[in-house]
Motif scaffolding. Structure first.
Motif, mmCIF file in Angstrom:
data_model
loop_
_atom_site.group_PDB
_atom_site.id
_atom_site.type_symbol
_atom_site.label_atom_id
_atom_site.label_comp_id
_atom_site.label_asym_id
_atom_site.label_seq_id
_atom_site.Cartn_x
_atom_site.Cartn_y
_atom_site.Cartn_z
ATOM 1 N N GLU A 441 -12.835 -1.517 5.490
ATOM 2 C CA GLU A 441 -12.351 -1.245 7.290
ATOM 3 C C GLU A 441 -10.738 -1.622 6.986
ATOM 4 O O GLU A 441 -10.437 -2.643 6.644
ATOM 5 N N PHE A 442 -10.103 -0.586 7.826
ATOM 6 C CA PHE A 442 -8.592 -0.815 7.860
ATOM 7 C C PHE A 442 -8.397 -0.941 9.418
ATOM 8 O O PHE A 442 -8.326 0.250 10.021
ATOM 9 N N ASN A 443 -8.053 -2.077 9.927
ATOM 10 C CA ASN A 443 -7.732 -1.955 11.415
ATOM 11 C C ASN A 443 -6.277 -2.311 11.525
ATOM 12 O O ASN A 443 -5.772 -2.894 12.415
ATOM 13 N N HIS A 444 -5.565 -1.318 10.705
ATOM 14 C CA HIS A 444 -4.137 -1.394 10.935
ATOM 15 C C HIS A 444 -3.854 -0.049 11.762
ATOM 16 O O HIS A 444 -4.293 0.914 11.938
ATOM 17 N N GLU A 445 -2.313 -0.308 12.259
ATOM 18 C CA GLU A 445 -1.811 1.040 12.757
ATOM 19 C C GLU A 445 -0.753 1.303 11.962
ATOM 20 O O GLU A 445 -0.237 0.639 11.163
ATOM 21 N N TYR A 446 -0.416 2.650 11.854
ATOM 22 C CA TYR A 446 0.318 3.536 10.775
ATOM 23 C C TYR A 446 1.495 4.137 11.464
ATOM 24 O O TYR A 446 1.612 4.796 12.377
ATOM 25 N N VAL A 447 2.805 4.185 10.693
ATOM 26 C CA VAL A 447 3.845 4.653 10.963
ATOM 27 C C VAL A 447 4.359 5.488 9.902
ATOM 28 O O VAL A 447 3.981 5.302 8.727
ATOM 29 N N LEU A 448 5.274 6.689 10.011
ATOM 30 C CA LEU A 448 6.043 7.267 8.948
ATOM 31 C C LEU A 448 7.442 6.525 8.889
ATOM 32 O O LEU A 448 8.070 6.341 9.736
ATOM 33 N N GLY A 449 7.697 6.411 7.457
ATOM 34 C CA GLY A 449 9.115 5.991 7.110
ATOM 35 C C GLY A 449 10.137 7.084 7.114
ATOM 36 O O GLY A 449 9.647 8.067 7.566
ATOM 37 N N GLU A 450 11.184 6.718 6.832
ATOM 38 C CA GLU A 450 12.220 7.906 6.810
ATOM 39 C C GLU A 450 12.216 8.808 5.693
ATOM 40 O O GLU A 450 11.736 8.392 4.457
ATOM 41 N N CYS A 456 9.453 1.359 3.532
ATOM 42 C CA CYS A 456 8.891 1.145 4.703
ATOM 43 C C CYS A 456 9.855 0.788 5.951
ATOM 44 O O CYS A 456 10.512 0.015 5.586
ATOM 45 N N PRO A 457 9.652 1.087 7.236
ATOM 46 C CA PRO A 457 10.649 0.300 8.157
ATOM 47 C C PRO A 457 10.573 -1.245 8.021
ATOM 48 O O PRO A 457 9.344 -1.793 7.451
ATOM 49 N N ALA A 458 11.359 -1.806 8.692
ATOM 50 C CA ALA A 458 11.369 -3.178 8.820
ATOM 51 C C ALA A 458 9.980 -4.047 9.340
ATOM 52 O O ALA A 458 9.512 -3.370 10.228
ATOM 53 N N GLY A 459 9.271 -4.912 8.699
ATOM 54 C CA GLY A 459 8.045 -5.202 8.943
ATOM 55 C C GLY A 459 7.026 -4.412 8.610
ATOM 56 O O GLY A 459 5.838 -4.998 8.612
ATOM 57 N N GLY A 460 7.042 -3.358 8.081
ATOM 58 C CA GLY A 460 5.876 -2.479 7.434
ATOM 59 C C GLY A 460 5.643 -2.658 5.997
ATOM 60 O O GLY A 460 6.371 -3.407 5.180
ATOM 61 N N GLN A 461 4.360 -2.409 5.710
ATOM 62 C CA GLN A 461 3.677 -2.483 4.332
ATOM 63 C C GLN A 461 3.334 -1.113 3.863
ATOM 64 O O GLN A 461 2.639 -0.451 4.441
ATOM 65 N N PRO A 462 3.548 -0.886 2.598
ATOM 66 C CA PRO A 462 3.229 0.575 1.950
ATOM 67 C C PRO A 462 1.650 0.463 1.884
ATOM 68 O O PRO A 462 0.784 -0.603 1.843
ATOM 69 N N VAL A 463 0.995 1.851 2.053
ATOM 70 C CA VAL A 463 -0.287 1.907 1.991
ATOM 71 C C VAL A 463 -0.598 2.150 0.380
ATOM 72 O O VAL A 463 0.180 2.956 -0.047
ATOM 73 N N CYS A 521 3.180 3.869 6.188
ATOM 74 C CA CYS A 521 3.379 2.481 6.162
ATOM 75 C C CYS A 521 2.385 1.936 7.226
ATOM 76 O O CYS A 521 2.166 2.293 8.296
ATOM 77 N N ARG A 522 1.884 0.688 6.902
ATOM 78 C CA ARG A 522 1.315 -0.039 8.055
ATOM 79 C C ARG A 522 2.433 -0.700 8.820
ATOM 80 O O ARG A 522 3.374 -0.912 8.523
ATOM 81 N N SER A 523 2.041 -0.635 10.215
ATOM 82 C CA SER A 523 3.297 -1.089 11.047
ATOM 83 C C SER A 523 3.155 -2.606 11.278
ATOM 84 O O SER A 523 2.090 -3.319 10.810
#
Length: 523
Positions: A441-450, A456-463, A521-523
C-alpha cells in the motif's frame, strides 16, 4: 410596300425559335419520364409480359411437366422486369470468376435497385453504385471484399476477382396482385397432397451443394465451400452433440465454443485447414447463417445413428484395451473426459480493468488471435487486424476509444491506460495460479521534479521501487512501462519521459541527468 411572300417568310422566321424551344423542352420531359419510369420499375404494377409469365407458372404447377418459363426468349425474359416481391423470393447465384456470362437458365440484373435487393437476399453487404472501367458492367460480387456493387461503367471486361450476380428466371414467384388460378379439380388436390411444397431449406440461394468428402463410417459428409445447406439425400445436423459426433467420425478437432456468426454457415461447420491452423468443426447457433468461401457444411447421411460414435462404447473400449493394454476403467474414464471436454459449456470471456495487464481472478489470457476473435464475437465487439504494438499490453485487448478488439502479438508490450485485457473464464485458474504476494500500500501523493535533475522538490522523496513507480504512474494518469533495462544516460529510479509522456523505472545504480526526463517523487 412589302409583298405577301415577304410577310409570310417573316412570320415563319419568327416562329422557328419558338418551335425549337418547345421541341427541346418536350425532349427533356420525355427523357425525365423514361428515367423515372425505369427507377420505379421494381415496385410498379405487372406488365403484360409479367402476367403472361405468371400464367405459364400456374399452368406448370397445374400438372404440366414442362416449365415453359425456362424456354422463353431472352428478350422476353429481360423485358418482363420482375418487381420487388418477386426478387425477394427468387434465387440468385454467382457466376464464374473471370467470366462475363450467367449460367444457363439465369439472366443479368437490369438495374441498381435489383442489384441491391439481390445483395440483401444473398446476405452480402451492398457497396452502392460504382464506376470502374476495368470491371464488367452491371451487378457484381467482389471476391476480395465479399460484397456486391453495381458498376455503371460500360465496356468493361471479365475480371478474375469479380463474379456476375445472376437471377434464376424459373424461381420468380407470382405477383401478389395477379388473380389466383381457378380452384383445382379434386384430382389436382390429391396431387398437391402427394407432392407437398418443398420445405424452406430446399429453396436456398446459390448452386446446389455437392458432396466433397465422406467420413469413414459413412454417417457424415462435407459439402463444397460457399454453401449454407445440405445436398439432396442428406440432412442438416440438429444439435451440437451431433456435430461433436461428426468431428469424431472425421477425426477432426471440435471447437467447444458455440459461435453465433451470421456470416458463416449455420449448424455444424467445418473450417477448411490452412497453413496456420488445422481444420476443425464448430457449432454455429446463428439461425440463418450465410455461405463462406472457406467453410463447408457438415451433413448427416441415411446411415447416421445418433450416439454411434461415442468413444465409450463397448467395442471401442475393447479395441483400446487390446491396443494399449489399459484396464477397462482407465479407457472409459479417458473417453468420458474426452466427451466432457468436447461438449463443455461455451467459453465465457471477461474484460480486465483499464490499464491492467493481468487477467481478473478466475480467468486466463487468450493464447492466439483466433480465440481473441471469438471473444470479440461473444462480447459483441468488432474485431480488427492490427500490427504488433510496443505501447499496448500483449495478447487480446479491448480499445475503449475505438470500441474494438485486437490481438497484440508483441512479445512483451506495455501497460496502457486506454486498454483492457480480454480473458477467458477458468474456474481452475485461481487454484493453479501461485499465491500472490500481498499488495503493497502506497498512500502517498506524487509530483514531478524538474527536468535535467535527479533531485526531488523541497520536502519530496524519490520513489525507490518499481511497484511504487507503477502506483505513482496510475495516480498521475500516465502510462507505466514497468521496469526497463538499465539506462546509463537517464536518471535512476522512477522517471517521466517528456517526449513519450510515459513513466518507467530505471534500475541503473547511478544514471545521469537528462533534459527530457523528470524524476517522480513523493510529495
Amino acid at each position: 410596300m412589302e409583298s405577301k411572300y415577304s410577310k409570310s417568310k417573316a412570320r415563319q422566321d419568327a416562329i422557328k425559335p419558338a418551335l425549337a424551344f418547345f421541341c427541346g423542352l418536350g425532349s427533356v420531359f420525355l427523357v425525365l419520364h423514361c428515367a423515372f419510369s425505369s427507377k420505379a420499375a421494381v415496385g410498379r404494377a405487372p406488365t403484360q409480359a409479367q402476367t403472361a409469365l405468371a400464367s405459364l407458372s400456374r399452368a406448370s404447377r397445374a400438372g404440366l411437366r414442362k416449365d415453359f418459363r425456362a424456354e422463353l426468349p431472352e428478350a422476353f425474359r429481360s423485358f418482363q422486369g420482375p418487381n420487388e416481391p418477386q426478387l425477394r423470393s427468387a434465387h440468385f447465384v454467382l457466376g464464374e470468376e473471370n467470366s462475363d456470362a450467367c449460367p444457363e437458365g439465369y439472366v443479368f440484373l437490369a438495374d441498381p435497385e435489383s442489384c441491391e435487393i439481390a445483395s440483401q437476399v444473398m446476405k452480402y453487404r451492398y457497396n452502392g453504385d460504382q464506376r470502374i472501367a476495368t470491371d464488367p458492367a452491371g451487378c457484381l460480387y467482389r471476391t476480395p471484399d465479399r460484397d456486391i456493387m453495381w458498376n455503371q461503367e460500360k465496356g468493361g471486361t471479365a475480371n478474375a476477382v469479380r463474379k456476375r450476380v445472376c437471377l434464376e428466371v424459373a424461381s420468380l414467384k407470382d405477383l401478389p396482385n395477379i388473380p389466383d388460378a381457378p380452384p383445382p379439380t379434386p384430382q389436382q388436390s390429391v396431387q398437391s397432397v402427394e407432392q407437398p411444397q418443398a420445405p424452406a431449406e430446399a429453396v436456398e440461394i446459390g448452386e446446389a451443394p455437392v458432396v466433397k468428402q465422406r467420413s469413414e463410417d459413412g454417417q457424415f459428409i462435407l459439402t463444397d465451400t460457399e454453401q449454407n445447406r445440405c445436398p439432396s439425400g442428406t440432412q442438416a445436423l440438429q444439435s451440437k452433440e451431433d456435430c461433436v459426433q461428426a468431428s469424431q467420425s472425421f477425426q477432426k478437432k471440435f471447437l467447444s465454443e458455440t459461435l453465433r456468426a451470421e456470416l458463416e454457415p449455420k449448424n455444424c461447420v467445418y473450417r477448411s485447414n490452412d497453413e496456420e491452423r488445422p481444420g476443425d468443426l464448430f457449432w454455429n447457433a446463428d439461425p440463418e447463417g450465410a455461405p463462406h468461401e472457406n467453410r463447408q457444411v457438415v451433413c448427416a447421411t441415411e446411415d447416421f445413428k445418433r450416439g454411434a460414435a461415442s468413444p465409450a462404447s463397448p467395442a471401442s473400449v475393447t479395441d483400446a484395451m487390446a491396443t494399449t493394454g489399459a484396464t477397462a476403467a482407465t479407457v472409459v474414464a479417458a473417453a468420458a473426459a474426452e466427451i466432457i471436454e468436447a461438449t463443455a459449456a461455451p467459453a465465457r470471456f471477461v474484460m480486465g480493468d483499464l490499464g491492467e495487464i493481468d487477467c481478473p481472478a478466475g480467468s486466463v489470457p487468450l493464447e492466439d488471435s483466433e480465440a481473441c476473435e471469438q471473444a470479440a464475437t461473444f462480447l459483441s465487439k468488432e474485431y480488427v487486424e492490427l500490427n504488433e504494438a510496443e505501447g499496448d499490453p500483449k495478447g487480446c485487448q479491448y480499445r475503449p476509444p475505438d470500441q474494438d478488439v485486437y490481438f497484440n502479438s508483441h512479445d512483451r508490450g506495455a501497460p496502457n491506460p486506454a486498454r483492457q485485457p480480454i480473458c477467458k473464464e477458468d474456474p481452475q485458474a485461481a487454484a493453479q495460479r501461485p499465491t500472490a504476494k500481498p499488495a503493497l500500500e502506497f498512500n502517498h501523493e506524487y509530483v514531478l521534479g524538474e527536468p535535467e535533475t535527479t533531485d526531488c522538490p523541497a520536502g519530496g522523496q524519490p520513489v525507490e521501487s518499481a511497484d511504487e513507480c507503477g502506483v505513482a504512474a496510475k495516480k498521475l494518469g500516465k502510462m507505466y512501462l514497468g521496469e526497463q533495462n538499465p539506462a546509463e544516460m537517464d536518471p535512476k529510479g522512477c522517471q517521466f519521459r517528456i517526449p513519450d509522456q510515459d513513466i518507467y523505472f530505471n534500475p541503473h545504480p547511478t544514471g545521469a541527468t537528462h533534459a527530457d526526463r523528470q524524476p517522480i517523487c513523493r510529495s
